[in-house]
Write a protein that holds these residues in place. Structure first.
Motif, PDB file in Angstrom:
ATOM      1  N   ASP A 166       4.459   8.782   3.092  1.00  0.00           N
ATOM      2  CA  ASP A 166       3.907  10.123   3.241  1.00  0.00           C
ATOM      3  C   ASP A 166       3.680  10.387   4.720  1.00  0.00           C
ATOM      4  N   GLU A 194       1.659   7.953   6.810  1.00  0.00           N
ATOM      5  CA  GLU A 194       1.824   6.604   6.283  1.00  0.00           C
ATOM      6  C   GLU A 194       3.302   6.404   5.974  1.00  0.00           C
ATOM      7  N   SER A 221       6.516   1.385   0.669  1.00  0.00           N
ATOM      8  CA  SER A 221       6.066   2.491  -0.186  1.00  0.00           C
ATOM      9  C   SER A 221       7.089   3.602  -0.037  1.00  0.00           C
ATOM     10  N   PRO A 262       1.335   6.025  -1.650  1.00  0.00           N
ATOM     11  CA  PRO A 262       1.994   7.018  -0.799  1.00  0.00           C
ATOM     12  C   PRO A 262       3.350   7.455  -1.346  1.00  0.00           C
TER      13      PRO A 262
END
Length: 267
Positions: free
Chosen positions: A224, A227, A221, A104
């Motif tokens: 995005d 996510e 991460s 992501p």
């Protein structure tokens, strides 16, 4: 102009578990070698930088005898090179299949950086062909063309040595104070830090739980839509939620310049 430098495996995609490991085992089978790495065993091999170097750890006298290999070092090196070439061919085929999704946020933030005129690069211990296949898969042809790639045996010492990052900075004319590195492993982070670079860490499935003391930002991460990122350590108080954006990296470079001793200098 600032620069954004990505590691490849584990950062752009979770390629170690789903790409490199099955490619190694498929190659071992093709060559009739008496070894198959389990997921746990390969996790231990990842502490060694570079595919040929990981395979070289197998070459005990017992393994050499069991595999019917020559004892001459030069001949063994030729075998390692041949195995590695074939493993790279298998691996790039896996990447080309599209079966491993990008992590992501990596393409999103690379697009933001490209639009803002930042330099883009990848610095990895993997073979150059393997790295370029991942960059093209994750970034798409147009954006991939913006990346400088530093990979494989272009430096004498692989991560955690800082050589690959020192080379990237030197070859591209980047200012170390204006570089943000994205890594997923302790070895990679140490390489970036020893090169004097700011390092954001996004642990991969193999590196969760490693010691990332010294990272300028530690997140699950880059994030995005759909996510979002989980902030694990934020010593510069960037508050990168719901996702890490280019503005957070700009702020990181500014704050780091104001506090050259690092996050530990903060009261």
């Amino acid at each position: 102009m600032p620069a954004l430098v990505f590691d490849c495996d584990g950062v752009l995609a979770d390629t170690e578990r789903y790409g490199h490991l099955p490619a190694f085992n498929a190659m071992f089978e093709e060559f009739g070698l008496p070894v198959r790495w389990s997921e746990a065993e390969y996790g231990e091999k990842l502490l060694v930088g570079g595919g040929k170097e990981r395979m070289a750890t197998m070459l005990t006298p017992e393994f050499i005898a069991a595999a019917g290999l020559p004892s001459d070092r030069g001949e063994l090196a030729e075998h390692l090179a041949r195995w590695h070439r074939r493993k790279t061919e298998i691996y790039t085929g896996i990447i080309a299949s599209g079966s491993i999704p990008p992590r992501p946020g990596v393409r999103r933030i690379a697009e933001e950086a490209a639009a803002a005129g930042w330099s883009l690069a990848v610095a990895s211990t993997s073979a150059e062909a393997s790295v370029r296949s991942v960059v093209e898969h994750v970034m798409g042809d147009a954006l991939a063309g913006r990346f400088a790639v530093f990979a494989g045996d272009v430096v004498p010492h692989k991560k955690p040595a800082p050589d690959i990052y020192i080379l990237a900075v030197s070859e591209t004319g980047m200012s170390p104070d204006a570089v943000v590195v994205v890594e997923d492993s302790r070895n990679g982070m140490l390489a970036a830090l020893d090169a004097g670079l700011a390092c954001v860490v996004t642990p991969s499935s193999y590196t969760v739980g490693e010691d990332f003391t010294g990272a300028a930002l530690l997140v699950s991460s880059l994030g995005d839509p759909g996510e979002t990122t989980q902030v694990l350590d934020d010593p510069f108080e960037l508050d990168p939620t719901p996702v890490v954006r280019l503005d957070h990296l700009r702020t990181l470079l500014t704050e780091r310049a104001l506090r050259p001793a690092g996050p530990s200098s903060k009261e």
